[in-house]
Design a protein around this motif. Structure first.
Motif, PDB file in Angstrom:
ATOM      1  N   VAL A 255       3.246 -25.084  28.808  1.00 26.51           N
ATOM      2  CA  VAL A 255       2.135 -24.580  28.582  1.00 26.51           C
ATOM      3  C   VAL A 255       1.380 -25.989  29.058  1.00 26.51           C
ATOM      4  CG1 VAL A 255       0.298 -23.811  26.739  1.00 26.51           C
ATOM      5  CG2 VAL A 255       2.213 -22.647  26.937  1.00 26.51           C
ATOM      6  N   ASP A 256       0.367 -26.103  29.945  1.00 24.90           N
ATOM      7  CA  ASP A 256      -0.280 -26.974  30.078  1.00 24.90           C
ATOM      8  C   ASP A 256      -0.070 -27.728  30.076  1.00 24.90           C
ATOM      9  OD1 ASP A 256      -2.826 -25.428  29.416  1.00 24.90           O
ATOM     10  OD2 ASP A 256      -3.605 -25.531  27.221  1.00 24.90           O
TER      11      ASP A 256
ATOM     12  N   LYS B  48       0.709  -8.919  24.626  1.00 24.68           N
ATOM     13  CA  LYS B  48      -0.421  -8.543  25.326  1.00 24.68           C
ATOM     14  C   LYS B  48      -2.059  -9.181  25.282  1.00 24.68           C
ATOM     15  CE  LYS B  48      -0.671  -4.045  26.233  1.00 24.68           C
ATOM     16  NZ  LYS B  48      -0.262  -2.604  26.073  1.00 24.68           N
ATOM     17  N   GLU B  49      -1.820  -9.110  24.049  1.00 27.22           N
ATOM     18  CA  GLU B  49      -3.456  -9.336  23.475  1.00 27.22           C
ATOM     19  C   GLU B  49      -3.721 -11.011  24.170  1.00 27.22           C
ATOM     20  OE1 GLU B  49      -5.663  -9.996  19.512  1.00 27.22           O
ATOM     21  OE2 GLU B  49      -3.512  -8.965  19.161  1.00 27.22           O
ATOM     22  N   ASN B  50      -2.616 -11.914  23.350  1.00 25.69           N
ATOM     23  CA  ASN B  50      -2.513 -12.776  23.330  1.00 25.69           C
ATOM     24  C   ASN B  50      -2.253 -13.794  24.943  1.00 25.69           C
ATOM     25  OD1 ASN B  50      -2.647 -15.249  21.556  1.00 25.69           O
ATOM     26  ND2 ASN B  50      -1.413 -12.914  20.478  1.00 25.69           N
TER      27      ASN B  50
ATOM     28  N   ILE C  70       1.223 -18.970  23.380  1.00 26.22           N
ATOM     29  CA  ILE C  70      -0.365 -18.672  25.035  1.00 26.22           C
ATOM     30  C   ILE C  70      -1.265 -19.015  24.258  1.00 26.22           C
ATOM     31  CG2 ILE C  70      -0.199 -16.839  25.811  1.00 26.22           C
ATOM     32  CD1 ILE C  70       2.450 -18.134  26.150  1.00 26.22           C
ATOM     33  N   GLY C  71      -1.534 -19.059  22.828  1.00 23.63           N
ATOM     34  CA  GLY C  71      -2.804 -18.977  22.700  1.00 23.63           C
ATOM     35  C   GLY C  71      -3.368 -20.577  22.721  1.00 23.63           C
ATOM     36  N   ARG C  72      -2.715 -21.358  22.976  1.00 25.87           N
ATOM     37  CA  ARG C  72      -3.489 -22.636  22.885  1.00 25.87           C
ATOM     38  C   ARG C  72      -3.061 -22.771  24.478  1.00 25.87           C
ATOM     39  NH1 ARG C  72       0.174 -26.587  18.997  1.00 25.87           N
ATOM     40  NH2 ARG C  72       0.511 -25.214  17.958  1.00 25.87           N
ATOM     41  N   ALA C  73      -3.132 -21.658  25.424  1.00 25.62           N
ATOM     42  CA  ALA C  73      -3.250 -22.418  26.608  1.00 25.62           C
ATOM     43  C   ALA C  73      -4.777 -22.436  26.975  1.00 25.62           C
ATOM     44  CB  ALA C  73      -2.362 -21.399  27.475  1.00 25.62           C
ATOM     45  N   LYS C  74      -5.140 -23.551  27.781  1.00 27.61           N
ATOM     46  CA  LYS C  74      -5.993 -24.210  27.784  1.00 27.61           C
ATOM     47  C   LYS C  74      -6.054 -23.655  29.721  1.00 27.61           C
ATOM     48  CE  LYS C  74      -8.046 -26.537  24.525  1.00 27.61           C
ATOM     49  NZ  LYS C  74      -6.519 -26.768  22.887  1.00 27.61           N
ATOM     50  N   ASN C  75      -5.096 -24.607  30.551  1.00 29.55           N
ATOM     51  CA  ASN C  75      -5.336 -24.376  31.968  1.00 29.55           C
ATOM     52  C   ASN C  75      -4.297 -22.871  32.562  1.00 29.55           C
ATOM     53  OD1 ASN C  75      -7.283 -26.249  32.162  1.00 29.55           O
ATOM     54  ND2 ASN C  75      -5.754 -28.083  31.065  1.00 29.55           N
ATOM     55  N   HIS C  76      -3.271 -23.663  32.167  1.00 25.51           N
ATOM     56  CA  HIS C  76      -1.707 -23.258  32.862  1.00 25.51           C
ATOM     57  C   HIS C  76      -0.782 -22.155  32.052  1.00 25.51           C
ATOM     58  CE1 HIS C  76      -0.403 -26.937  33.905  1.00 25.51           C
ATOM     59  NE2 HIS C  76       0.926 -26.310  33.614  1.00 25.51           N
ATOM     60  N   VAL C  77      -0.217 -21.754  32.703  1.00 26.02           N
ATOM     61  CA  VAL C  77       1.488 -20.583  32.044  1.00 26.02           C
ATOM     62  C   VAL C  77       2.132 -20.638  32.838  1.00 26.02           C
ATOM     63  CG1 VAL C  77       2.342 -19.519  30.371  1.00 26.02           C
ATOM     64  CG2 VAL C  77       0.089 -20.001  29.974  1.00 26.02           C
TER      65      VAL C  77
ATOM     66  N   ALA D 139      -6.005 -15.067  27.576  1.00 24.94           N
ATOM     67  CA  ALA D 139      -6.032 -16.518  28.156  1.00 24.94           C
ATOM     68  C   ALA D 139      -6.359 -16.147  29.340  1.00 24.94           C
ATOM     69  CB  ALA D 139      -4.196 -16.923  27.799  1.00 24.94           C
ATOM     70  N   VAL D 140      -5.845 -14.814  30.243  1.00 23.96           N
ATOM     71  CA  VAL D 140      -6.663 -14.373  31.425  1.00 23.96           C
ATOM     72  C   VAL D 140      -8.059 -14.838  31.108  1.00 23.96           C
ATOM     73  CG1 VAL D 140      -6.301 -12.775  33.421  1.00 23.96           C
ATOM     74  CG2 VAL D 140      -3.838 -13.715  31.799  1.00 23.96           C
ATOM     75  N   ASP D 141      -8.249 -14.323  30.746  1.00 19.10           N
ATOM     76  CA  ASP D 141      -9.557 -14.045  30.162  1.00 19.10           C
ATOM     77  C   ASP D 141     -10.423 -15.425  30.411  1.00 19.10           C
ATOM     78  OD1 ASP D 141      -9.541 -11.163  30.338  1.00 19.10           O
ATOM     79  OD2 ASP D 141     -10.113 -11.051  28.509  1.00 19.10           O
TER      80      ASP D 141
END
Length: 161
Positions: free
Chosen positions: A107-108, A52-54, A28-35, A58-60
């Motif tokens: 992811v992406d 939760k943090e990741n 999830i931390g690698r995501a740049k566009n979508h999950v 990502a949403v932020d």
């Protein structure tokens, strides 16, 4: 030529069920566009601090989340922070389906996590993380075909799927 080959040949790793608690947040931390995430919404996993943090990070960053809950899905009220995030942010959607679905994270259009099929209400024994655009994009098309027929989760439903 190497870039061409790396986009065709699957490159990835197999991780144990215990390791996936670290691997999924990293993915999830690698995501740049979508999950795109199909899941039964296992509360112990989703309520962990790292997950939760990741997801929040990502949403932020503007990553768009599609979370598809399949049977025997847990009620969204078991993961209250996710319900609140869905309400507050337009880049988080949650739907449910009665179709049996494989537990997968895309992811992406580049990365995929596939969990082994396992009995309901149990954690899978292994996961495969694949870094391959052909496999990821093909899987995303399959995901979207189920997503398009799934029902939106528009409240903090207490009933499972």
């Amino acid at each position: 030529m190497r870039a061409f080959i790396s986009n065709i040949l699957p490159i990835g790793k197999k991780v144990s069920g215990d390791e996936f608690d670290k691997e999924i947040p990293a993915l999830i931390g690698r995501a740049k566009n979508h999950v795109m995430w199909s899941t039964a919404l296992y509360p112990t996993f989703f309520n962990s601090a790292k997950v939760k943090e990741n997801i929040h990070n990502a949403v932020d960053r503007g990553v768009y989340f599609k979370i598809l809950i399949g049977p025997p899905g847990r009620p969204l009220n078991k993961i209250p922070w996710l319900y609140e995030l869905k309400k507050e942010r337009s880049n988080v959607e949650v739907r449910k389906t009665t179709q049996r679905i494989r537990h997968v994270v895309y992811v992406d259009g580049k990365h995929v996590r596939i969990e082994d099929p396992h009995p309901d209400r149990e954690k899978g024994e292994w996961n495969v993380i694949i870094y391959n655009t052909c496999i990821a994009r093909s899987g995303e098309r399959d995901f979207n075909s189920v997503w398009d027929t799934a029902e939106e989760v528009d409240n903090n439903e207490s009933d499972p799927v």
